[in-house]
Design an enzyme around this catalytic site. Structure first.
Site, PDB file in Angstrom:
ATOM      1  N   SER A  66     -11.948  62.009  16.992  1.00 42.35           N
ATOM      2  CA  SER A  66     -11.297  61.111  16.027  1.00 42.35           C
ATOM      3  C   SER A  66     -11.051  61.712  14.647  1.00 42.35           C
ATOM      4  O   SER A  66     -10.441  61.038  13.806  1.00 42.35           O
ATOM      5  CB  SER A  66     -12.116  59.830  15.872  1.00 42.35           C
ATOM      6  OG  SER A  66     -11.976  59.071  17.032  1.00 42.35           O
ATOM      7  N   PHE A  76     -14.615  53.812  29.341  1.00 43.64           N
ATOM      8  CA  PHE A  76     -15.796  54.674  29.344  1.00 43.64           C
ATOM      9  C   PHE A  76     -17.108  53.880  29.425  1.00 43.64           C
ATOM     10  O   PHE A  76     -18.150  54.347  28.963  1.00 43.64           O
ATOM     11  CB  PHE A  76     -15.786  55.600  28.118  1.00 43.64           C
ATOM     12  CG  PHE A  76     -14.554  56.477  28.079  1.00 43.64           C
ATOM     13  CD1 PHE A  76     -14.200  57.233  29.182  1.00 43.64           C
ATOM     14  CD2 PHE A  76     -13.749  56.522  26.955  1.00 43.64           C
ATOM     15  CE1 PHE A  76     -13.060  58.027  29.166  1.00 43.64           C
ATOM     16  CE2 PHE A  76     -12.601  57.314  26.928  1.00 43.64           C
ATOM     17  CZ  PHE A  76     -12.254  58.070  28.042  1.00 43.64           C
ATOM     18  N   ALA A  77     -17.005  52.651  30.013  1.00 44.98           N
ATOM     19  CA  ALA A  77     -18.219  51.847  30.162  1.00 44.98           C
ATOM     20  C   ALA A  77     -19.242  52.622  30.997  1.00 44.98           C
ATOM     21  O   ALA A  77     -20.441  52.593  30.739  1.00 44.98           O
ATOM     22  CB  ALA A  77     -17.883  50.518  30.823  1.00 44.98           C
ATOM     23  N   THR A  92     -20.021  56.382  31.806  1.00 47.52           N
ATOM     24  CA  THR A  92     -19.612  57.582  31.089  1.00 47.52           C
ATOM     25  C   THR A  92     -18.938  58.635  31.967  1.00 47.52           C
ATOM     26  O   THR A  92     -17.783  58.992  31.728  1.00 47.52           O
ATOM     27  CB  THR A  92     -20.834  58.194  30.367  1.00 47.52           C
ATOM     28  OG1 THR A  92     -21.384  57.181  29.526  1.00 47.52           O
ATOM     29  CG2 THR A  92     -20.459  59.400  29.546  1.00 47.52           C
ATOM     30  N   TYR A 151     -13.458  48.866  14.686  1.00 45.36           N
ATOM     31  CA  TYR A 151     -12.946  50.184  15.089  1.00 45.36           C
ATOM     32  C   TYR A 151     -12.261  50.114  16.452  1.00 45.36           C
ATOM     33  O   TYR A 151     -12.823  49.589  17.406  1.00 45.36           O
ATOM     34  CB  TYR A 151     -14.113  51.163  15.162  1.00 45.36           C
ATOM     35  CG  TYR A 151     -13.710  52.602  15.347  1.00 45.36           C
ATOM     36  CD1 TYR A 151     -13.601  53.452  14.256  1.00 45.36           C
ATOM     37  CD2 TYR A 151     -13.436  53.124  16.606  1.00 45.36           C
ATOM     38  CE1 TYR A 151     -13.244  54.782  14.413  1.00 45.36           C
ATOM     39  CE2 TYR A 151     -13.073  54.442  16.774  1.00 45.36           C
ATOM     40  CZ  TYR A 151     -12.982  55.270  15.679  1.00 45.36           C
ATOM     41  OH  TYR A 151     -12.613  56.577  15.836  1.00 45.36           O
ATOM     42  N   SER A 152     -11.049  50.653  16.531  1.00 48.90           N
ATOM     43  CA  SER A 152     -10.343  50.655  17.813  1.00 48.90           C
ATOM     44  C   SER A 152      -9.388  51.836  17.902  1.00 48.90           C
ATOM     45  O   SER A 152      -8.526  52.024  17.031  1.00 48.90           O
ATOM     46  CB  SER A 152      -9.560  49.345  17.964  1.00 48.90           C
ATOM     47  OG  SER A 152      -8.706  49.410  19.081  1.00 48.90           O
ATOM     48  N   ARG A 177     -12.945  58.076   6.648  1.00 45.62           N
ATOM     49  CA  ARG A 177     -14.256  57.444   6.476  1.00 45.62           C
ATOM     50  C   ARG A 177     -14.872  57.878   5.160  1.00 45.62           C
ATOM     51  O   ARG A 177     -14.696  59.026   4.746  1.00 45.62           O
ATOM     52  CB  ARG A 177     -15.228  57.907   7.559  1.00 45.62           C
ATOM     53  CG  ARG A 177     -15.052  57.305   8.914  1.00 45.62           C
ATOM     54  CD  ARG A 177     -16.230  57.736   9.804  1.00 45.62           C
ATOM     55  NE  ARG A 177     -16.032  57.380  11.190  1.00 45.62           N
ATOM     56  CZ  ARG A 177     -16.224  56.163  11.691  1.00 45.62           C
ATOM     57  NH1 ARG A 177     -16.607  55.170  10.899  1.00 45.62           N
ATOM     58  NH2 ARG A 177     -16.042  55.936  12.978  1.00 45.62           N
ATOM     59  N   THR A 194     -15.821  61.381  11.620  1.00 45.59           N
ATOM     60  CA  THR A 194     -16.637  61.900  12.714  1.00 45.59           C
ATOM     61  C   THR A 194     -15.764  61.893  13.967  1.00 45.59           C
ATOM     62  O   THR A 194     -14.740  61.215  14.004  1.00 45.59           O
ATOM     63  CB  THR A 194     -17.855  60.984  12.936  1.00 45.59           C
ATOM     64  OG1 THR A 194     -17.485  59.639  12.598  1.00 45.59           O
ATOM     65  CG2 THR A 194     -19.018  61.395  12.083  1.00 45.59           C
ATOM     66  N   SER A 227     -22.036  65.467  24.026  1.00 48.86           N
ATOM     67  CA  SER A 227     -21.741  64.099  23.563  1.00 48.86           C
ATOM     68  C   SER A 227     -22.468  63.123  24.463  1.00 48.86           C
ATOM     69  O   SER A 227     -23.136  63.531  25.411  1.00 48.86           O
ATOM     70  CB  SER A 227     -20.240  63.836  23.582  1.00 48.86           C
ATOM     71  OG  SER A 227     -19.776  63.790  24.916  1.00 48.86           O
TER      72      SER A 227
HETATM   73  S1  HEL Z   1     -16.060  56.741  19.111  1.00 54.42           S
HETATM   74  C1  HEL Z   1     -16.734  57.111  17.496  1.00 54.42           C
HETATM   75  C2  HEL Z   1     -15.882  58.280  16.972  1.00 54.42           C
HETATM   76  N1  HEL Z   1     -14.617  58.151  17.622  1.00 54.42           N
HETATM   77  C3  HEL Z   1     -14.429  57.139  18.633  1.00 54.42           C
HETATM   78  C4  HEL Z   1     -13.639  58.131  19.411  1.00 54.42           C
HETATM   79  C5  HEL Z   1     -13.990  59.100  18.345  1.00 54.42           C
HETATM   80  N2  HEL Z   1     -14.084  58.506  20.681  1.00 54.42           N
HETATM   81  C6  HEL Z   1     -14.057  57.708  21.717  1.00 54.42           C
HETATM   82  O1  HEL Z   1     -13.579  56.590  21.663  1.00 54.42           O
HETATM   83  C7  HEL Z   1     -14.654  58.274  22.986  1.00 54.42           C
HETATM   84  C8  HEL Z   1     -15.665  57.337  23.453  1.00 54.42           C
HETATM   85  C9  HEL Z   1     -16.355  57.847  24.684  1.00 54.42           C
HETATM   86  C10 HEL Z   1     -17.208  59.021  24.374  1.00 54.42           C
HETATM   87  C11 HEL Z   1     -18.251  59.279  25.435  1.00 54.42           C
HETATM   88  C12 HEL Z   1     -18.991  60.508  24.938  1.00 54.42           C
HETATM   89  O2  HEL Z   1     -19.946  60.344  24.196  1.00 54.42           O
HETATM   90  O3  HEL Z   1     -18.528  61.606  25.286  1.00 54.42           O
HETATM   91  N3  HEL Z   1     -19.144  58.163  25.520  1.00 54.42           N
HETATM   92  C13 HEL Z   1     -19.187  57.378  26.601  1.00 54.42           C
HETATM   93  O4  HEL Z   1     -18.479  57.543  27.577  1.00 54.42           O
HETATM   94  C14 HEL Z   1     -20.203  56.267  26.512  1.00 54.42           C
HETATM   95  N4  HEL Z   1     -20.254  55.468  27.700  1.00 54.42           N
HETATM   96  C15 HEL Z   1     -16.636  55.866  16.657  1.00 54.42           C
HETATM   97  C16 HEL Z   1     -18.175  57.592  17.620  1.00 54.42           C
HETATM   98  C17 HEL Z   1     -15.759  58.278  15.449  1.00 54.42           C
HETATM   99  O5  HEL Z   1     -16.724  58.736  14.856  1.00 54.42           O
HETATM  100  O6  HEL Z   1     -14.757  57.809  14.905  1.00 54.42           O
HETATM  101  O7  HEL Z   1     -13.947  60.256  18.281  1.00 54.42           O
END
Ligand code: HEL
Length: 433
Positions: free
Chosen positions: A104, A162-163, A165, A201-202, A327, A341, A368
């Site tokens: 992101s 990604f409910a 992972t 956040y979306s 941010r 982040t 991650s």
């Molecule tokens: S999440 C956050 C970060 N952002 C958002 C975006 C990004 N990334 C995502 O939406 C990916 C989400 C799935 C990531 C995955 C993993 O950890 O690899 N997690 C899962 O699948 C959990 N079930 C808000 C942290 C941001 O900091 O803006 O990048």
């Protein structure tokens, strides 16, 4: 140049830990313990605690990250730290020359393009998105500003995606989505707030941002990132290659932590990142990220007025605020830093700069879905911008421990009391990764 390199051998692998420092010419004493850097806008920044940054990376490695890197740029002084490996098979040591997926942090790139278009009078921040993309959204009251500040109420389709992972990731890693398919996924769910309501956040918001860029310019986001940011700043290690799955050139591999404790890490390096596109598919390095954020905060990418728009903050938790694709993090020493982040499968990124952009820190852990690592990596900001920690009382220690062990939820990063994605903490032996 001062450099220290420690090589540790184990039966499994050699782990290279390095810490290199190029002292500042411009600011005598910068980087030395106890010294301060005078920052015209941000006030006085404490000298960075470089050893502290390095210790944070070592901690992340102990907590399950195969490798971790950080680069700090401070008024001409450059500090690097690297711990562990870029590739678990070859055991190649990770370094700050490695490219990686920034997730992101991409959102800042998309916001900058749109702010430049606003300056060129091709876009009004307070105009409805539907003025530029007729019929896209179900509510004409949703404006460009709402989208860029996560106040549109558009549901984040990645919550369901990604409910689970690893199965969630494997289902999309080779897929190519159109922007419209992603928006339609979001629109199949109820909205989370009224237009202009509270921050929520979306990723959908920055998919809409990509659609706006392409509609208003007639070019792909890749062309616009290239012409407006990458070329002018000479970011030679920054790419948007969607939907190509490989990271070009030398890069760190990314390792996704499964939801089941103890399960083997999944190599997630190759993927289209089409599920994110303009919300998260950029590739970069710590050097390029620092150059980018210094230029942005230093006013070299947008007009002063547009930069001020990016910094109109809405609350996003007790220690954070969100502007337009940007941010703000409020650190324990009272200093705020500005950036983003990123969490994309296999990679956690922190990229932040001081108010005037003259000090910047970019850090990566190549794992991650490991909330403990994500939380720990916040320490790189504390060390880089707050310097050495002041002696703690028992009470502040207790508060910090409470915060560190607070449950994290999906889809927000580590601010106490906010929702965060991030699976389970894992404990592992650093060298068995
Ligand atoms: S999440 C956050 C970060 N952002 C958002 C975006 C990004 N990334 C995502 O939406 C990916 C989400 C799935 C990531 C995955 C993993 O950890 O690899 N997690 C899962 O699948 C959990 N079930 C808000 C942290 C941001 O900091 O803006 O990048």
């Amino acid at each position: 140049m001062v450099s220290a390199t420690v090589v540790r051998g184990t039966a499994m692998a050699a782990v290279l830990v390095s810490l290199l420092t190029v002292p500042a010419h411009a600011v005598p004493g910068a980087g030395k313990p106890g010294a301060t850097t005078v920052d015209a806008e941000a006030g006085v920044l404490p000298a960075p605690d470089i050893t502290g940054v390095w210790n944070v990376l070592r901690g992340a490695r102990r907590q399950g990250a195969p490798g971790a890197i950080a680069r700090l740029d401070d008024r001409g002084a450059v500090h690097w730290a690297a711990v562990g490996v870029a590739d678990r098979k070859s055991r190649r040591a990770i370094s700050n020359a490695d490219r990686f997926r920034i997730g992101s942090v991409t959102k800042i790139f998309s916001a900058v393009v749109l702010l430049q278009l606003a300056h060129e009078k091709k876009l009004k921040l307070d105009a409805p998105v539907n003025r530029y993309l007729p019929g896209l959204l179900p509510d004409d009251r949703i404006t460009v500003r709402h989208v860029l500040s996560h106040r549109s109420g558009l549901h984040d389709y990645t919550n369901e995606m990604f409910a689970r992972t690893v199965p969630g990731f494997e289902a999309v890693r080779s897929k190519v989505f159109t922007y419209r398919q992603l928006v339609n996924r979001s629109l199949s769910k109820p909205r989370t707030t009224r237009p202009g309501g509270a921050y929520s956040y979306s990723n959908t918001n920055f998919v809409v941002a990509g659609m706006l860029i392409e509609k208003l310019t007639g070019h792909s986001v890749r062309t616009e990132y290239q012409n407006r940011i990458i070329k002018p700043l000479e970011l030679g290690d920054t790419f948007y290659v969607h939907p190509v799955k490989k990271i070009p050139g030398r890069h760190a591999r990314g390792y996704l932590t499964p939801d089941t404790a103890g399960a083997a890490l999944v190599d997630a390096t190759e993927q289209t990142v089409s599920w994110a596109r303009s919300a998260g598919a950029v590739i970069s390095t710590t050097r390029d990220l620092n150059t980018f954020l210094s230029a942005l905060l230093g006013g070299r990418l947008t007009s002063k007025a547009q930069l001020a728009q990016m910094q109109r903050w809405v609350p996003a938790g007790s220690t954070q605020a969100y502007g337009l694709g940007l941010r703000r993090r409020d650190l324990s020493c009272g200093i705020s830093v500005y950036g983003h982040t990123g969490a994309v499968q296999g990679y956690y990124t922190y990229a932040f700069a001081s108010k005037d952009g003259k000090r910047s820190l970019a850090a990566l852990a190549n794992t991650s879905n490991n909330g403990t690592v994500l939380n720990s990596m916040l320490g790189t900001l504390e060390s880089a911008f707050c310097g050495k920690p002041v002696k703690q009382t028992k009470r502040t220690k207790r508060t910090q421990q409470r915060r560190a062990s607070a449950p994290v939820e999906r889809h927000e990063d580590i601010a106490p009391g906010l929702r965060v994605p991030l699976g389970h903490p894992i404990a592992s032996d650093a060298d068995s990764n």
